[in-house]
Design an enzyme around this catalytic site. Structure first.
Site, mmCIF file in Angstrom:
data_model
loop_
_atom_site.group_PDB
_atom_site.id
_atom_site.type_symbol
_atom_site.label_atom_id
_atom_site.label_comp_id
_atom_site.label_asym_id
_atom_site.label_seq_id
_atom_site.Cartn_x
_atom_site.Cartn_y
_atom_site.Cartn_z
ATOM 1 N N ASP A 33 0.827 -1.207 0.000
ATOM 2 C CA ASP A 33 0.000 0.000 0.000
ATOM 3 C C ASP A 33 0.867 1.264 0.000
ATOM 4 O O ASP A 33 1.974 1.265 0.543
ATOM 5 C CB ASP A 33 -0.905 -0.032 1.245
ATOM 6 C CG ASP A 33 -2.060 0.948 1.131
ATOM 7 O OD1 ASP A 33 -2.281 1.494 0.031
ATOM 8 O OD2 ASP A 33 -2.742 1.168 2.148
ATOM 9 N N GLY A 36 0.000 5.408 -4.421
ATOM 10 C CA GLY A 36 -0.592 6.679 -4.827
ATOM 11 C C GLY A 36 0.004 7.843 -4.041
ATOM 12 O O GLY A 36 0.378 8.876 -4.616
ATOM 13 N N ASN A 81 -10.735 -2.764 -5.898
ATOM 14 C CA ASN A 81 -9.931 -1.809 -6.682
ATOM 15 C C ASN A 81 -10.572 -1.447 -8.029
ATOM 16 O O ASN A 81 -10.145 -0.487 -8.678
ATOM 17 C CB ASN A 81 -8.513 -2.346 -6.911
ATOM 18 C CG ASN A 81 -7.641 -2.281 -5.676
ATOM 19 O OD1 ASN A 81 -6.688 -3.047 -5.536
ATOM 20 N ND2 ASN A 81 -7.940 -1.357 -4.755
ATOM 21 N N ARG A 84 -11.672 2.251 -8.816
ATOM 22 C CA ARG A 84 -10.732 3.323 -9.178
ATOM 23 C C ARG A 84 -11.016 3.818 -10.604
ATOM 24 O O ARG A 84 -11.683 3.137 -11.374
ATOM 25 C CB ARG A 84 -9.305 2.798 -9.073
ATOM 26 C CG ARG A 84 -8.987 2.439 -7.641
ATOM 27 C CD ARG A 84 -7.573 1.999 -7.454
ATOM 28 N NE ARG A 84 -7.371 1.770 -6.031
ATOM 29 C CZ ARG A 84 -6.252 1.997 -5.381
ATOM 30 N NH1 ARG A 84 -5.192 2.442 -6.018
ATOM 31 N NH2 ARG A 84 -6.173 1.783 -4.090
ATOM 32 N N LEU A 208 -6.722 -5.161 7.443
ATOM 33 C CA LEU A 208 -6.441 -6.246 6.488
ATOM 34 C C LEU A 208 -7.076 -6.011 5.118
ATOM 35 O O LEU A 208 -6.687 -6.642 4.135
ATOM 36 C CB LEU A 208 -6.925 -7.592 7.040
ATOM 37 C CG LEU A 208 -6.034 -8.210 8.125
ATOM 38 C CD1 LEU A 208 -6.649 -9.516 8.624
ATOM 39 C CD2 LEU A 208 -4.625 -8.474 7.610
HETATM 40 C C1 FPP Z 1 -2.180 0.165 -3.204
HETATM 41 O O1 FPP Z 1 -1.645 1.463 -3.176
HETATM 42 C C2 FPP Z 1 -1.593 -0.557 -4.312
HETATM 43 C C3 FPP Z 1 -2.277 -1.146 -5.316
HETATM 44 C C4 FPP Z 1 -3.755 -1.133 -5.411
HETATM 45 C C5 FPP Z 1 -1.579 -1.799 -6.437
HETATM 46 C C6 FPP Z 1 -0.374 -2.592 -6.034
HETATM 47 C C7 FPP Z 1 0.334 -3.008 -7.238
HETATM 48 C C8 FPP Z 1 1.685 -3.042 -7.362
HETATM 49 C C9 FPP Z 1 2.599 -2.713 -6.260
HETATM 50 C C10 FPP Z 1 2.311 -3.509 -8.613
HETATM 51 C C11 FPP Z 1 1.939 -4.909 -8.862
HETATM 52 C C12 FPP Z 1 2.832 -5.550 -9.776
HETATM 53 C C13 FPP Z 1 2.541 -6.674 -10.446
HETATM 54 C C14 FPP Z 1 3.608 -7.361 -11.149
HETATM 55 C C15 FPP Z 1 1.194 -7.236 -10.510
HETATM 56 P P1 FPP Z 1 -2.613 2.705 -3.389
HETATM 57 O O2 FPP Z 1 -2.633 3.013 -4.836
HETATM 58 O O3 FPP Z 1 -3.939 2.410 -2.792
HETATM 59 O O4 FPP Z 1 -1.854 3.810 -2.602
HETATM 60 P P2 FPP Z 1 -2.529 5.025 -1.802
HETATM 61 O O5 FPP Z 1 -3.288 4.404 -0.647
HETATM 62 O O6 FPP Z 1 -1.351 5.825 -1.341
HETATM 63 O O7 FPP Z 1 -3.418 5.749 -2.748
#
Ligand code: FPP
Length: 254
Positions: A33, A36, A81, A84, A208
């Site tokens: 996490d 963003g 997700n 989004r 979680l």
């Molecule tokens: C949450 O951060 C992250 C995700 C929803 C995506 C996670 C994906 C990756 C790390 C890359 C995956 C790679 C492969 C190979 C599949 P957020 O966007 O919710 O962050 P924020 O809470 O700061 O907005």
């Protein structure tokens, strides 16, 4: 402290940090996490955070393999997700294609077997192709298992397991009276894998979020304020050292 470390076999990371080799989790699961926020803080579009996060996936797989972790599960896209913006969803859906194109050779060389958990049938065709190709290419490997949770939700996992069991009941292969935790467990997407021993979540959120909610019933939880794109092998080792100090009782006394 020195005596304690000398008393046990240790694994030394590239930076010389020692990690006792005993009592490592068999299964580490990570909620990646903060992508963003990482991007926002740099004045970059959110997807830049996901791209930076992808390179951490590579780093963490290597580290876990070298440290002797047998199973790693990464929460890459949840059933929630989809809410989004479409451009961000599409970017996330394209990442596996890019990731496995560049990483597949190293993964095969390491003997990594890749699995996917979650409803992959709802992913766009190009992501499904990547899923199938990756499964085929790593099917015969016997090293570390890396599970990518794609369109995964813990509640959906449980509902799916109940439905699968119901189909067996309907066809006379099982009965409702026999249903117990082990039988339900055997119908989850993680069937055959050990339960996660350690769940790590980055970015300061302490929940979680529907990740492995059945399987993590007795997992040790480790939270850090570090955003996923800033997560390093040292943070992983910190979590593992912390895990090694925990006393797990599984509801018993000792
Ligand atoms: C949450 O951060 C992250 C995700 C929803 C995506 C996670 C994906 C990756 C790390 C890359 C995956 C790679 C492969 C190979 C599949 P957020 O966007 O919710 O962050 P924020 O809470 O700061 O907005």
């Amino acid at each position: 402290m020195l005596k304690w470390i000398l008393g046990k076999r240790t694994r030394t990371s590239d930076r010389g940090v020692s990690l006792p080799s005993g009592n490592l989790p068999a299964h580490v699961a990570i909620i990646m996490d903060g992508n963003g926020r990482w991007a926002n803080r740099r004045g970059l579009p959110r997807v830049a955070g996901h791209r930076a996060g992808m390179s951490k996936v590579r780093e963490v797989i290597r580290a876990c393999d070298e440290l002797g972790i047998r199973c790693l599960t990464l929460y890459a896209f949840s059933t929630e997700n989809w809410k989004r913006p479409p451009q961000e969803v599409e970017y996330l859906m394209r990442l596996p294609e890019e990731f496995f194109r560049t990483e597949i050779d190293e993964l095969v060389e390491r003997g990594v077997r890749v699995r996917f958990i979650g409803d992959t049938s709802q992913l766009p065709p190009y992501t499904q192709e990547t899923v199938q190709r990756t499964l085929e290419k790593t099917r015969d490997n016997h090293g570390m298992i890396v599970n990518f949770a794609l369109n995964y939700g813990g509640r959906a996992d449980i509902v799916g397991a109940v439905k699968a069991y119901a189909r067996e009941v309907a066809s006379g292969l099982a009965s409702w009276d026999e249903l117990d935790e082990a039988r339900l467990d055997a119908h989850l997407s993680t069937a055959g894998l050990p339960d996660p021993d350690l769940v790590i979540r980055t970015s300061g959120e302490i929940r979680l979020s529907n990740f492995l909610i059945w399987q993590a019933a007795y997992a040790e939880l480790w939270f850090t304020d570090v955003l996923w794109p800033d997560f390093t092998r040292e943070h992983l080792e910190q979590a593992l050292r912390d895990y090694q100090r925990r006393k797990r009782r599984f509801g018993g006394i000792k």
